[in-house]
Design a protein around this motif. Sequence first.
Motif, PDB file in Angstrom:
ATOM      1  N   HIS A 254    -107.681 -84.529  25.848  1.00  0.00           N
ATOM      2  CA  HIS A 254    -108.924 -84.889  26.425  1.00  0.00           C
ATOM      3  C   HIS A 254    -108.871 -86.143  27.264  1.00  0.00           C
ATOM      4  O   HIS A 254    -109.569 -86.634  28.201  1.00  0.00           O
ATOM      5  N   SER A 255    -107.703 -86.855  27.017  1.00  0.00           N
ATOM      6  CA  SER A 255    -107.436 -88.199  27.888  1.00  0.00           C
ATOM      7  C   SER A 255    -106.321 -88.011  28.754  1.00  0.00           C
ATOM      8  O   SER A 255    -106.555 -87.768  29.938  1.00  0.00           O
ATOM      9  N   HIS A 256    -105.153 -88.204  28.287  1.00  0.00           N
ATOM     10  CA  HIS A 256    -103.890 -87.960  29.039  1.00  0.00           C
ATOM     11  C   HIS A 256    -103.152 -86.694  28.652  1.00  0.00           C
ATOM     12  O   HIS A 256    -102.512 -86.428  27.737  1.00  0.00           O
ATOM     13  N   HIS A 257    -103.465 -85.665  29.514  1.00  0.00           N
ATOM     14  CA  HIS A 257    -102.780 -84.356  29.018  1.00  0.00           C
ATOM     15  C   HIS A 257    -101.509 -84.449  29.351  1.00  0.00           C
ATOM     16  O   HIS A 257    -101.071 -84.688  30.496  1.00  0.00           O
TER      17      HIS A 257
ATOM     18  N   CYS B 175    -125.483 -84.442  41.462  1.00  0.00           N
ATOM     19  CA  CYS B 175    -124.080 -84.548  41.106  1.00  0.00           C
ATOM     20  C   CYS B 175    -123.520 -84.051  39.605  1.00  0.00           C
ATOM     21  O   CYS B 175    -124.192 -84.674  38.628  1.00  0.00           O
ATOM     22  N   ILE B 176    -122.698 -83.198  39.428  1.00  0.00           N
ATOM     23  CA  ILE B 176    -122.258 -82.967  38.189  1.00  0.00           C
ATOM     24  C   ILE B 176    -120.935 -83.412  38.075  1.00  0.00           C
ATOM     25  O   ILE B 176    -119.966 -83.058  38.652  1.00  0.00           O
ATOM     26  N   ASP B 177    -120.494 -84.320  37.004  1.00  0.00           N
ATOM     27  CA  ASP B 177    -119.339 -84.689  36.656  1.00  0.00           C
ATOM     28  C   ASP B 177    -118.542 -83.711  35.588  1.00  0.00           C
ATOM     29  O   ASP B 177    -119.228 -83.794  34.294  1.00  0.00           O
ATOM     30  N   GLY B 178    -117.678 -82.834  36.012  1.00  0.00           N
ATOM     31  CA  GLY B 178    -117.195 -82.012  35.302  1.00  0.00           C
ATOM     32  C   GLY B 178    -115.628 -82.249  34.964  1.00  0.00           C
ATOM     33  O   GLY B 178    -114.932 -81.150  34.471  1.00  0.00           O
ATOM     34  N   TYR B 179    -115.301 -83.609  34.707  1.00  0.00           N
ATOM     35  CA  TYR B 179    -113.857 -83.777  34.376  1.00  0.00           C
ATOM     36  C   TYR B 179    -113.725 -83.163  33.044  1.00  0.00           C
ATOM     37  O   TYR B 179    -112.364 -82.842  32.872  1.00  0.00           O
ATOM     38  N   HIS B 180    -114.539 -83.205  32.121  1.00  0.00           N
ATOM     39  CA  HIS B 180    -113.960 -82.696  30.779  1.00  0.00           C
ATOM     40  C   HIS B 180    -114.415 -81.219  30.534  1.00  0.00           C
ATOM     41  O   HIS B 180    -114.028 -80.736  29.407  1.00  0.00           O
ATOM     42  N   ALA B 181    -114.588 -80.656  31.591  1.00  0.00           N
ATOM     43  CA  ALA B 181    -115.036 -79.268  31.696  1.00  0.00           C
ATOM     44  C   ALA B 181    -113.868 -78.347  32.430  1.00  0.00           C
ATOM     45  O   ALA B 181    -113.433 -77.186  32.211  1.00  0.00           O
ATOM     46  N   PHE B 182    -113.430 -78.940  33.416  1.00  0.00           N
ATOM     47  CA  PHE B 182    -112.396 -78.336  34.501  1.00  0.00           C
ATOM     48  C   PHE B 182    -111.149 -78.199  33.789  1.00  0.00           C
ATOM     49  O   PHE B 182    -110.333 -78.841  33.129  1.00  0.00           O
ATOM     50  N   CYS B 183    -110.694 -76.669  33.699  1.00  0.00           N
ATOM     51  CA  CYS B 183    -109.660 -76.329  33.002  1.00  0.00           C
ATOM     52  C   CYS B 183    -109.788 -76.354  31.492  1.00  0.00           C
ATOM     53  O   CYS B 183    -108.845 -76.035  30.939  1.00  0.00           O
ATOM     54  N   ALA B 184    -110.975 -76.777  31.103  1.00  0.00           N
ATOM     55  CA  ALA B 184    -110.817 -76.816  29.467  1.00  0.00           C
ATOM     56  C   ALA B 184    -111.891 -75.586  29.089  1.00  0.00           C
ATOM     57  O   ALA B 184    -111.590 -74.951  28.041  1.00  0.00           O
ATOM     58  N   LEU B 185    -112.867 -75.024  29.758  1.00  0.00           N
ATOM     59  CA  LEU B 185    -113.725 -74.060  29.589  1.00  0.00           C
ATOM     60  C   LEU B 185    -114.341 -73.553  30.800  1.00  0.00           C
ATOM     61  O   LEU B 185    -114.082 -73.988  31.775  1.00  0.00           O
TER      62      LEU B 185
ATOM     63  N   TYR C  31    -106.179 -85.384  35.730  1.00  0.00           N
ATOM     64  CA  TYR C  31    -105.587 -86.303  34.475  1.00  0.00           C
ATOM     65  C   TYR C  31    -105.590 -85.483  33.134  1.00  0.00           C
ATOM     66  O   TYR C  31    -104.913 -85.721  32.113  1.00  0.00           O
ATOM     67  N   LYS C  32    -106.778 -84.696  33.062  1.00  0.00           N
ATOM     68  CA  LYS C  32    -107.167 -84.026  31.660  1.00  0.00           C
ATOM     69  C   LYS C  32    -106.636 -82.576  31.568  1.00  0.00           C
ATOM     70  O   LYS C  32    -105.182 -82.412  31.772  1.00  0.00           O
TER      71      LYS C  32
ATOM     72  N   TRP D 118    -127.425 -87.231  38.210  1.00  0.00           N
ATOM     73  CA  TRP D 118    -126.311 -87.610  38.137  1.00  0.00           C
ATOM     74  C   TRP D 118    -125.838 -87.117  36.490  1.00  0.00           C
ATOM     75  O   TRP D 118    -126.575 -87.725  35.685  1.00  0.00           O
ATOM     76  N   LEU D 119    -125.263 -86.018  36.148  1.00  0.00           N
ATOM     77  CA  LEU D 119    -124.968 -85.642  34.903  1.00  0.00           C
ATOM     78  C   LEU D 119    -123.678 -85.171  34.373  1.00  0.00           C
ATOM     79  O   LEU D 119    -123.113 -84.352  35.334  1.00  0.00           O
ATOM     80  N   SER D 120    -123.115 -85.403  33.445  1.00  0.00           N
ATOM     81  CA  SER D 120    -121.780 -84.852  33.032  1.00  0.00           C
ATOM     82  C   SER D 120    -122.203 -83.415  32.506  1.00  0.00           C
ATOM     83  O   SER D 120    -122.873 -83.044  31.795  1.00  0.00           O
ATOM     84  N   HIS D 121    -121.210 -82.495  32.801  1.00  0.00           N
ATOM     85  CA  HIS D 121    -121.007 -81.207  32.306  1.00  0.00           C
ATOM     86  C   HIS D 121    -120.903 -81.081  30.697  1.00  0.00           C
ATOM     87  O   HIS D 121    -121.371 -80.522  29.981  1.00  0.00           O
ATOM     88  N   VAL D 122    -119.689 -81.870  30.389  1.00  0.00           N
ATOM     89  CA  VAL D 122    -119.390 -82.279  29.154  1.00  0.00           C
ATOM     90  C   VAL D 122    -119.340 -83.898  28.768  1.00  0.00           C
ATOM     91  O   VAL D 122    -118.646 -84.444  29.700  1.00  0.00           O
ATOM     92  N   PHE D 123    -120.043 -84.299  27.666  1.00  0.00           N
ATOM     93  CA  PHE D 123    -119.992 -85.677  27.608  1.00  0.00           C
ATOM     94  C   PHE D 123    -118.739 -86.094  27.276  1.00  0.00           C
ATOM     95  O   PHE D 123    -118.086 -85.637  26.182  1.00  0.00           O
ATOM     96  N   PHE D 124    -118.198 -87.397  27.931  1.00  0.00           N
ATOM     97  CA  PHE D 124    -116.741 -87.840  27.434  1.00  0.00           C
ATOM     98  C   PHE D 124    -116.961 -88.523  25.894  1.00  0.00           C
ATOM     99  O   PHE D 124    -115.850 -88.296  25.297  1.00  0.00           O
ATOM    100  N   ASP D 125    -118.099 -88.831  25.474  1.00  0.00           N
ATOM    101  CA  ASP D 125    -117.871 -89.528  24.236  1.00  0.00           C
ATOM    102  C   ASP D 125    -118.211 -88.802  22.937  1.00  0.00           C
ATOM    103  O   ASP D 125    -118.495 -89.207  21.937  1.00  0.00           O
TER     104      ASP D 125
END
Length: 386
Positions: free
Chosen positions: A22-25, A184-194, A212-213, A155-162
């Motif tokens: 979830h951090s540095h893949h 705006c949807i921050d999808g960094y923890h969702a993209f290619c994860a689900l 990066y993830k 502005w909302l995250s799709h998956v919460f980073f914490d």
Amino acid sequence: MLAQYFSKFRAADPGRLHFAAHSHHPWPDATEGAHARYWSDSVVLADRKWDRIFAETIPKAQRHVARLLNLSDARQVAFAPNTHEFVARIYSCFDPGKPLRVLTGASEFHSFRRQTRRLQESGRLVVEEIPGPPWHTFTERFVAAERASSWDLVWLSHVFFDSAFLVEDLEAICAAAPAKALVCIDGYHAFCALPVDLGRIHRRAFYLAGGYKYAMSGEGVCFLAVPPGCDLRPADTGWFASFDTLSVAPGEAVGYADDAFRFWGATFDASGLYRFNAAMDWLASTVVTVADIHRHSVAMQKHFLDGLLRLALRELAPGHLVPPAGVRRGNFLAFDVDHAEELHRRLAAQKVIIDRRDRRLRFGFGVYHDELEVGRLVDAVARSLK
């Protein structure tokens, strides 16, 4: 699942237990040749390498993003070295002389949260943050807040980073936003994860993520999916934003491209795009889907949690899991614990690579893990915490 495709990462330090997907893949083997090709193109083509980048590399990367997110037009994907660049550019779309009303979650990543709080500190913003808990009512509470005021930016995250909490009903979030608001949807923890399907909301919302993830591409390759027909004119603008007009004399007004290039910056290191294309090509060749990746991660999470139950460790007992078991999450587990810094240090001494966010320890699970490696993790945790 796909561990054999990460042979060089694994061979570099066989004793390392890397559970920070979830951090540095880690990068798959397929990205090494791509990184070398960027160097080769830079040497062989020199100045003309940009012809290849703009004609081949960028369009291919745009198509990968559009395919994975179900976007109607791949040209609506912009790239930048990091997501903060897009945060700044989106904020620059608003009139700086008018107070800006922002609705957001209380668990946004630092790239947005720090910039937002600094602008709030300067008096430019009025901000309301909606806390995650109680988890089962989050979407309902966020939608109610959207309807309660006249927001300029949502502005909302799709998956919460914490916590890995998954916001499932993005359609409801988009539908409840004021008509004038940018969503705006921050999808960094969702993209290619689900699996992510933006087919029903991509005309309303911006969506941003990067390599990066879980996209396994390393630094320098973040993207912004821009709603079709968007005519915003970011004040924070680079010369790529009107790339097609560079060969003509400048006019009195600052011009912008008709597609996502209006959100581009300027000259950048394109090696991340090479790696991203290689990683996505490789993943497609395995016939493993993003849905498969998520199912695998959930299975590895369960295997880990079952192992922890057998150990009966007080620090990582089920009651410390955030959000609690039964709430849908992304591809990592977060435990809220006392003395998190000390526990993190003890795990690191056993060569367990995870990360810490304040009181929370995050364990991430990816395609390079299997049950045997998760078993080794359980054993290492036992040595660290017993």
